[in-house]
Structures are given as C-alpha cells and as structure tokens.
Design a protein around this motif. Structure first.
Motif, PDB file in Angstrom:
ATOM      1  N   GLU A  34      40.272 -10.323  -2.684  1.00  0.00           N
ATOM      2  CA  GLU A  34      39.059  -9.820  -2.063  1.00  0.00           C
ATOM      3  C   GLU A  34      39.142  -9.893  -0.537  1.00  0.00           C
ATOM      4  O   GLU A  34      38.491  -9.105   0.161  1.00  0.00           O
ATOM      5  N   PHE A  35      39.912 -10.832  -0.027  1.00  0.00           N
ATOM      6  CA  PHE A  35      40.017 -11.009   1.417  1.00  0.00           C
ATOM      7  C   PHE A  35      41.336 -10.388   1.887  1.00  0.00           C
ATOM      8  O   PHE A  35      42.355 -11.056   2.006  1.00  0.00           O
ATOM      9  N   GLN A  36      41.301  -9.084   2.097  1.00  0.00           N
ATOM     10  CA  GLN A  36      42.481  -8.381   2.567  1.00  0.00           C
ATOM     11  C   GLN A  36      42.780  -8.777   4.010  1.00  0.00           C
ATOM     12  O   GLN A  36      41.894  -9.173   4.769  1.00  0.00           O
ATOM     13  N   ALA A  37      44.043  -8.659   4.365  1.00  0.00           N
ATOM     14  CA  ALA A  37      44.455  -9.047   5.715  1.00  0.00           C
ATOM     15  C   ALA A  37      43.717  -8.235   6.777  1.00  0.00           C
ATOM     16  O   ALA A  37      43.400  -8.747   7.859  1.00  0.00           O
ATOM     17  N   LEU A  38      43.402  -6.973   6.457  1.00  0.00           N
ATOM     18  CA  LEU A  38      42.680  -6.131   7.405  1.00  0.00           C
ATOM     19  C   LEU A  38      41.297  -6.687   7.697  1.00  0.00           C
ATOM     20  O   LEU A  38      40.878  -6.796   8.853  1.00  0.00           O
ATOM     21  N   ARG A  96      39.702  -8.504  11.204  1.00  0.00           N
ATOM     22  CA  ARG A  96      38.472  -8.056  11.868  1.00  0.00           C
ATOM     23  C   ARG A  96      37.458  -9.185  11.966  1.00  0.00           C
ATOM     24  O   ARG A  96      36.810  -9.374  13.001  1.00  0.00           O
ATOM     25  N   PHE A  97      37.321  -9.961  10.891  1.00  0.00           N
ATOM     26  CA  PHE A  97      36.366 -11.068  10.904  1.00  0.00           C
ATOM     27  C   PHE A  97      36.761 -12.121  11.945  1.00  0.00           C
ATOM     28  O   PHE A  97      35.896 -12.671  12.642  1.00  0.00           O
ATOM     29  N   SER A  98      38.043 -12.415  12.044  1.00  0.00           N
ATOM     30  CA  SER A  98      38.487 -13.430  13.010  1.00  0.00           C
ATOM     31  C   SER A  98      38.223 -12.973  14.441  1.00  0.00           C
ATOM     32  O   SER A  98      37.860 -13.789  15.304  1.00  0.00           O
TER      33      SER A  98
END
Length: 579
Positions: free
Chosen positions: A297-301, A305-307
């Motif tokens: 669910e937590f794709q690298a993309l 963006r979140f970071s």
C-alpha cells in the motif's frame, strides 16, 4: 529484580560486553596482547556509546596482575579494586567540574611519582573538551612526553572543541552511534534475565526514544518496567513517553490512502493532542518502517511525496507556525499528492484510449458522422489541392512571414509562369540589391518551394522576352488566337538558377523557342466557324477580366480583337518568319 539501575548493573566489564563498538574493542584488545601501548588515548563519541566504560576496562586490563591483557581476570586484587572504583593508581577526573589550570597542575604534580600499587598510574579525564585554554596549554608538555609509567585516557562528546595540539598527541578512537537493532537485542536479553514480559513493538519504541544512546535507553527501560508493572506494552509505553500510538498513525495513513476525509479529520483530532514536531518525526519513522517492510500500500512514489511534505512542515515549525495548522496543511497536501498518477498508470490509460475504442450507440454514431462531415466541408483545402497560382501566392506569404524584405523583393521581381511535371517555371526581373538578396536566400526559397509544391520539385527560370518579341507575339495572338480558347503556358527547357544572369545568345534562343512553341500550338488548334461581330464584342466585354489575366500570364500586353473570320491560311508562313 535488583534495586540497582539497569545502566549500572549491566555496565560492560570486558571488551566483549561492549555493544556496537567492535572496531574499538578489537583494536584495544590487539594493542594489549601485543604490548603496543601508547601513552595517551582519546575516546570520542555520542553519549552512552561506551567511552567511559571502555576507559575503565582498558585501565583495569593494564593493571591486572596477569597482564597487560585484553581479558583481565577479574579476581586479582587490582581487578577487584578497579571494579569497585577504589584502585589508588586509576585516577578519574571530571573536566566539567575541574576545568581550571590549578586542577591540571595538581594532575601534573601527581605524574612525578611512581604508582604505589599497580603497574601504571592512569589518569581518566572525562569531558575533556570542558578544560579551559590555559589548562590545555599546561597539559601539553606532560601529555606529549609523560613518564613511562603514566597513561592518559581522555573522553569527550565533542572532539572538535579540542585544540589540534591535543589531538596530535593522542591515539583517537571514535565511538559510533549504536545501531537500533543491537540496542533492541541488548534490552531484550536484559528483560529475559530480569524476568519481565514485554511486547516487541514497545521495545522498539523505547529503543527509538533512546536515540542511539544505550545508557539513555536503559534508563527509559527502567522507567517502563516501573510504569507498566513488569509487563511492558505499547499503550502504556506511549502514555509514558508521550508519543503517539502507532495504531493512530496507521489509521491516519490508511485514511489518506483511501481518500477518506472524515477519518483523516478524526485522526487529526487525536494527533493535535501531542507535540507537532514529535508527530512529524513519528510519521517519518512510520513511513520508513512501511517502506522497509515492503508494504504494497505504501509505494515508493507515495512515500517520497509524503516525506517531502513532512520535511516542508518541519520548516514551517521552525518559523513558529501553529502546530495544529501545520498538521492540517500537511494532511491536505498528502491528499493532493494522492491525486497525481504515476507513470505506469498514465501509460496504461493512454494505451486503453488508443487501442480500445469506446462503445457508442447508433444515434450517437449518426450524430458524430454528421458533425465530422460538416467539419470536413468547412475545413480548408490542403496545399496539394490548390491551383499552382495559389500555391505560388502561398510561397510569397511564407517568405514574407519569415523575412519581410525577402518576401517583398520576391513578390516584385519573380513572376509565376507554370507548374507542370514537378517543374516550377518563373520569370525573374531582379537587378542590383534585389538580385543579391534573392541569391543569398536561394536555399530558403528552395526549401519553401519543396514544402509547398512537393519534395521533388525543381525550379526553372524562364528569361523575360524582349519588347520586339512581345509585340510579335501580340500580333500573332491577335490574328490567330480565338478569344474563347484558353492559352496554354509552356515550359522552356533551359534550366538556370533563380538569379543567374543569362547570356545574350541564350536569351535569343529562348525567345525563338517561345515563338516556335506558340506558332505550333496555333497550327494544331482546330478551326471554328466565325461568329457574329456583335456576339464577339459581347463575349470580349463579358470576359475582359479573364482575358486580361490570361494575357498577363503569357506576357501579352494588349490584344486587338480579331475579325469574325476563320484563322488565315498564311499562319504557317508567319510562324516560319518567327523562326
């Protein structure tokens, strides 16, 4: 469980007990076993990384009765007194409280006397960077050349504050930050020995709060054992440390991924009860754990963006922005970040649009067909369907659009003749500056010609006929051309460049060729019965503009209306005269 603090109870006593400092312990052990012992050592590193413990182990290894050895026995009188911090020849000094020059003078005075009990007189100076400038200067000479029985072990958390003269006189050992995994393993072993139950995730939180310091982590572990009543669980540890529950973070990010605004605001109400900077740090750690766990669910993309959003939010906090506003803005940015499609999704969507035609009903198909036919009727004709004269005008327009001076010169000096069999014929009357300008830009003109008339089009320049030739041609046309017939243009087979000058003999030959061609056309033309004079005059008056255009295209200045009679029989003789 013992009443002694865990940090003291489980303090390392031998080099193998050091956690996460294999390079330091191995180097010191080899130096002791090989008897390569220096007179001064400097231990630097993060608090709680084992600097002071290593200094004590090294001092005891030097004083052991069976040593110097990397594995002190722990049973001799020197080892026992050293373990109890009572060895008379191991002198510990806190430079934070004894930092003046008088304190250093007392140390220097003690170096003059031999050890009274052990093998060496060892001075352990903790937080040595706190010494004053005068104290450092006083220590330099003794530190560089102490007596053979004197050893210095300096410890500091900030080696950059030490003078270069001190650093150059010591062997420098750098203690690195203890890895998180090793800290968790160490406190797990301690809890097993103490008989305390725990939840693994709770230990992860305690180790993370210790920030790489084993002493700080053991202090928090002591506190957690008391607070949780010998059963360390996540809920109790979050309350004790004041950190957010990982479940709340999980619900928050699940709501972001699912684009559930209601759940996001519900999670924000809980998160606003905590310190904003701590929440941002916890979110970063949560994303790191999800990325390492390869959560689909937590794709690298999305993590990237979140970071970035969290980093920008920390910058806002440094500007004293309200914490609740920063969290709200952070949540809204994360929602917007979810709307951006990744490259693969965009490619798939594009492929589906290209290769999968949408299904439409019959009425829609009829309507689309009607609209398409109307658009086709209203659409301008392509260049290939225009007349040669209109294509030539388009050429002039393109030249003006590129270079106004060039386009004006071309329009004034170049006269269109014909376009047949991919051969474009024109007259040129350019002289002087116009001729030089056209010759300079011939490559550009040729490019536009190929673009408009076709890639295989060649250019032929037809020389301008002389005035006498024009008058003779006018006479021939007056006597032999029926005004109802459309004159034909002829290509002269004398190819030249656009602005190349023609020799006089070539010009004469070209003029003769024109006359011969026109005469031959008249001989081949079918004869028609004469028409009434009134009808002929009416025809000429009605089509005067068309006749003038035809005359201009073939170079005839004026036409005398022929009498209503058939073409005379002496046409052949007149053409023979032209030749």
């Amino acid at each position: 469980m013992s009443s002694i603090a865990l940090a003291l109870k489980y303090r390392p006593t031998i080099f193998s007990d050091l956690v996460g400092q294999n390079a330091v312990s191995q180097t010191l052990s080899l130096a002791l076993d090989s008897q390569h012992i220096s007179h001064a050592y400097l231990f630097s590193g993060l608090r709680g990384s084992g600097k002071t413990s290593s200094a004590r182990i090294f001092a005891r290894a030097l004083q052991c009765e069976s040593g110097p050895t990397s594995t002190p026995c722990g049973t001799c009188a020197s080892c026992i007194s050293a373990l109890q911090n009572k060895h008379i020849d191991i002198i510990e000094m806190d430079a934070a409280s004894s930092r003046g020059i008088d304190d250093i003078k007392r140390v220097i005075e003690q170096t003059k006397y031999r050890p009274s009990y052990g093998r060496y007189k060892i001075f352990i100076v903790d937080e040595v960077h706190m010494l004053s400038k005068e104290a450092f200067n006083a220590l330099l000479k003794t530190l560089e050349e102490p007596p053979e029985f004197v050893k210095f072990i300096l410890a500091t958390t900030d080696p950059l504050k030490l003078p270069a003269t001190i650093l150059s006189r010591t062997q420098h050992f750098r203690f690195k930050q203890i890895p998180h995994r090793l800290i968790v393993e160490h406190i797990t072993n301690i809890l097993h020995k103490e008989g305390v139950s725990f939840e693994p995730q709770a230990l992860e939180m305690i180790a993370r709060s210790g920030s790489g310091s084993l002493r700080d982590t053991l202090t928090l572990l002591d506190q957690a054992i008391i607070f949780c009543k010998n059963h360390i669980e996540v809920a109790s540890v979050t309350d004790m440390l004041g950190v957010v529950d990982p479940k709340v973070l999980r619900d928050y990010f699940d709501a972001v991924l699912q684009r559930d605004t209601a759940k996001i605001f519900a999670a924000l109400e809980i998160l606003q009860e905590y310190e904003c900077e701590m929440i941002l740090d916890e979110m970063m750690l949560f994303l790191k754990e999800r990325l390492l766990a390869r959560d689909v669910e937590f794709q690298a993309l999305f993590v990237d963006r979140f970071s970035r959003i969290l980093s920008e939010s920390k910058i806002l906090l440094n500007l004293n922005t309200d914490g609740a506003f920063v969290l709200l803005l952070c949540a809204m940015k994360m929602q917007e970040a979810m709307k951006v499609k990744d490259i693969e999704a965009m490619i798939e969507e594009l492929e589906s649009e290209i290769f999968q035609a949408p299904k439409i009903d019959k009425d829609s198909a009829v309507q689309i067909k009607s609209i398409s036919s109307q658009d086709a009727q209203n659409a301008p004709a392509p260049l290939s369907q225009l007349s040669p004269q209109m294509q030539f005008e388009n050429l002039i327009a393109k030249l003006k659009d590129r270079n106004m001076q060039l386009g004006e010169s071309f329009a004034q000096n170049i006269v269109f003749v014909a376009f047949e069999d991919q051969i474009l014929s024109w007259h040129s009357r350019a002289q002087g500056e116009d001729k030089a300008l056209l010759k300079e830009h011939y490559t550009l003109i040729k490019t536009f010609v190929n673009e408009i008339f076709g890639a295989n089009t060649t250019i032929r320049q037809v020389p301008m006929p002389s005035e006498s030739t024009k008058s003779q041609d006018s006479e021939i046309n007056t006597q032999n051309v029926n005004p109802t017939q459309t004159p034909m243009t002829h290509n002269i087979t004398q190819p030249t460049d656009l602005v190349d000058s023609q020799k006089s003999e070539n010009t004469s030959e070209s003029v003769e060729s024109v006359k011969a061609a026109i005469t031959q056309e008249m001989l081949n033309a079918p004869q028609k019965p004469a028409v009434a004079l009134d009808a002929q005059d009416a025809f000429l008056q009605e089509h005067r503009e068309l006749i003038n255009a035809i005359n201009e295209s073939i170079g005839i200045k004026s036409v005398i209306a022929p009498r209503p009679e058939t073409i005379p029989n002496d046409s052949v003789s007149k053409s023979d005269d032209l030749q």
